[in-house]
Design an enzyme around this catalytic site. Structure first.
Site, PDB file in Angstrom:
ATOM      1  CD  GLU A  82     -15.632   8.507   1.772  1.00  0.00           C
ATOM      2  OE1 GLU A  82     -14.659   9.026   2.360  1.00  0.00           O
ATOM      3  OE2 GLU A  82     -16.545   9.164   1.265  1.00  0.00           O
ATOM      4  N   GLY A  83     -14.628   2.900   4.133  1.00  0.00           N
ATOM      5  CA  GLY A  83     -14.173   2.170   5.310  1.00  0.00           C
ATOM      6  C   GLY A  83     -15.348   1.603   6.073  1.00  0.00           C
ATOM      7  CD  GLN A 137     -43.130   4.235  30.504  1.00  0.00           C
ATOM      8  OE1 GLN A 137     -42.555   3.150  30.543  1.00  0.00           O
ATOM      9  NE2 GLN A 137     -43.329   4.974  31.589  1.00  0.00           N
ATOM     10  NE  ARG A 139     -51.660   4.591  12.763  1.00  0.00           N
ATOM     11  CZ  ARG A 139     -52.532   4.077  11.900  1.00  0.00           C
ATOM     12  NH1 ARG A 139     -53.295   4.890  11.164  1.00  0.00           N
ATOM     13  NH2 ARG A 139     -52.637   2.776  11.756  1.00  0.00           N
ATOM     14  CB  SER A 152      -8.215   8.611  20.622  1.00  0.00           C
ATOM     15  OG  SER A 152      -7.408   8.876  21.739  1.00  0.00           O
ATOM     16  CB  SER A 209     -18.889  -0.549  11.073  1.00  0.00           C
ATOM     17  OG  SER A 209     -19.826   0.468  10.788  1.00  0.00           O
ATOM     18  CB  SER A 254      -0.947   0.003   1.201  1.00  0.00           C
ATOM     19  OG  SER A 254      -0.208  -0.004   2.410  1.00  0.00           O
ATOM     20  CD  GLN A 286     -40.937  -2.547  14.676  1.00  0.00           C
ATOM     21  OE1 GLN A 286     -40.316  -2.942  13.692  1.00  0.00           O
ATOM     22  NE2 GLN A 286     -41.946  -3.228  15.217  1.00  0.00           N
TER      23      GLN A 286
END
Length: 408
Positions: A388-389, A303, A292, A338, A391, A184, A361
């Site tokens: 782009e990469g 809830q 709704r 980091s 996860s 690379s 849902q």
């Protein structure tokens, strides 16, 4: 150095509201049509060009915003409008970033304006890195660039894939191998001018989401480009390759390659795209939940629904803050010690997938139909954890950065 603030200034708010108006009035009404057509929405790009939203000047202003928030703010609003159309409008930016990250001042001034064209003749550009056997594994790249010293030309051969605007672009930025022994570290980026013989569009992909954005293979068969089309110039390349060879002999640290330099600079922007899509889905779900009624009351009174919406909003705000932090760090020259850029892209991408699924849902059966936009948003959100990469790659980058270990 610009001081950090948690609030946009008045000028930024004005720009944000201007983009939001375009997204609401022009992009959203057209979103379903272009998603169904699976074609580049040239009329929408043209409208963006007319008002100055699709232009080098506008993106340069946002790119050089001293707070670093211009680009993420822009991306969030456009992708709140629609991800597919949004990517058609900003896809050229990835190629432009490739030139900005690796090119000389002369190359930037010469080629980046040609990527956008003008109001009367709108153009797009493409960044070509991935290959059929080399996506996340950039070291497996096979596209070769060989220097013809007698003619001062580079000869490119290979096949690129997953290229946004690939084959329809005015300018293609192509990453190729110049020294296979360096893996690379032996890569370089090249500009392929318009109508260059040997460059053609291969397969155009029919996608799960972002269908208004053109994605295709780019085939390079003995494509000859002048020596000045090597981004950064040959002298700089020779020096970089020499250093890489010395480090390889000494077993030293790795050197960033041309493709990764581009992706590193754009990851917070992708995170902002994901935030925009997530926010759009959340707002649709919130409005639906308050209007709704079931069993004689709005479903948000339950809830189970209300807590989902609370979590959705919390996650969206957290994602935005990670994106803003990384963007601010980048513009102020603070190193990603980091892997903060990868953190922002990882978290925002995962949030977009989760929030759009929750929105479907909450809308129930209606959320599963194309009559409501959350179905499209859910399909679109899947791309953020991939391009782009992935996860998984972001987690690998973060883990390696934190530990200093060559985790595999």
């Amino acid at each position: 150095m610009a001081e950090f603030t948690m609030e946009l200034n008045d000028e930024q708010k004005e720009v944000r509201d201007w983009i939001h108006g375009f997204a609401a009035d022009v992009m959203r009404p057209a979103a379903a049509e272009w998603d169904e057509r699976e074609e580049t929405p040239w009329p929408v790009i043209q409208e963006a060009a007319k008002i100055g939203l699709y232009s080098l000047d506008f993106y340069a202003q946002q790119f050089f915003d001293p707070t670093g928030l211009g680009i993420p703010m822009t991306m969030e609003e456009l992708f709140w409008g629609d991800a597919g159309i949004g990517l058609s409008i900003v896809g050229t930016g990835l190629a432009a970033v490739g030139v900005l990250a690796n090119g000389t001042e002369e190359q930037i001034g010469t080629w980046v304006p040609q990527m956008y064209g003008d109001v009367n003749d709108v153009k797009v550009a493409a960044f070509c890195s991935s290959e059929p056997d080399a996506g996340s594994d950039v070291a497996a790249m096979r596209t070769r660039a060989v220097y013809d010293e007698a003619k001062d030309e580079w000869v490119l051969n290979g096949t690129k894939t997953w290229a946004t605007n690939g084959g329809i672009a005015n300018i293609h930025v192509v990453v190729a191998v110049v020294d296979p022994e360096l893996g690379s570290k032996g890569h370089a980026s090249f500009l392929v001018p318009p109508n260059t013989p040997g460059l053609s569009q291969g397969q155009k992909f029919k996608k799960h989401g972002i269908r208004a954005s053109h994605t295709a293979e780019v085939v390079l068969e003995n494509v000859r480009v002048p020596g000045h089309c090597l981004l950064g110039g040959k002298e700089k390349l020779d020096e970089r390759l020499a250093r890489a060879r010395e480090r390889a002999k000494a077993g030293g640290e790795r050197v960033k390659n041309a493709a990764m330099a581009t992706f590193e600079a754009s990851r917070p922007a992708v995170g902002a795209m994901a935030v925009g899509t997530a926010r759009a889905a959340y707002e649709e779900a919130l409005e639906y939940a308050t209007t709704r009624s079931q069993f004689g009351r709005p479903i948000i009174d339950n809830q189970g629904v209300a807590f989902q919406l609370a979590d959705m909003r919390t996650q969206i705000d957290a994602a935005r803050l990670l994106v803003w932090r990384a963007s601010w760090m980048a513009v102020t020259g603070k190193p990603f010690t980091s892997a903060e850029g990868s953190m922002s892209k990882l978290f925002a991408s995962e949030v977009a997938k989760k929030v759009t699924a929750q929105a479907v849902q909450i809308l129930g059966g209606n959320g599963f139909t194309r009559e409501y936009p959350v179905e499209r948003m859910h399909r679109d959100a899947a791309i953020y954890t991939i391009f782009e990469g992935t996860s998984e790659i972001q987690r690998l980058v973060i883990a390696r950065t934190l530990s200093g270990m060559p985790i595999r």
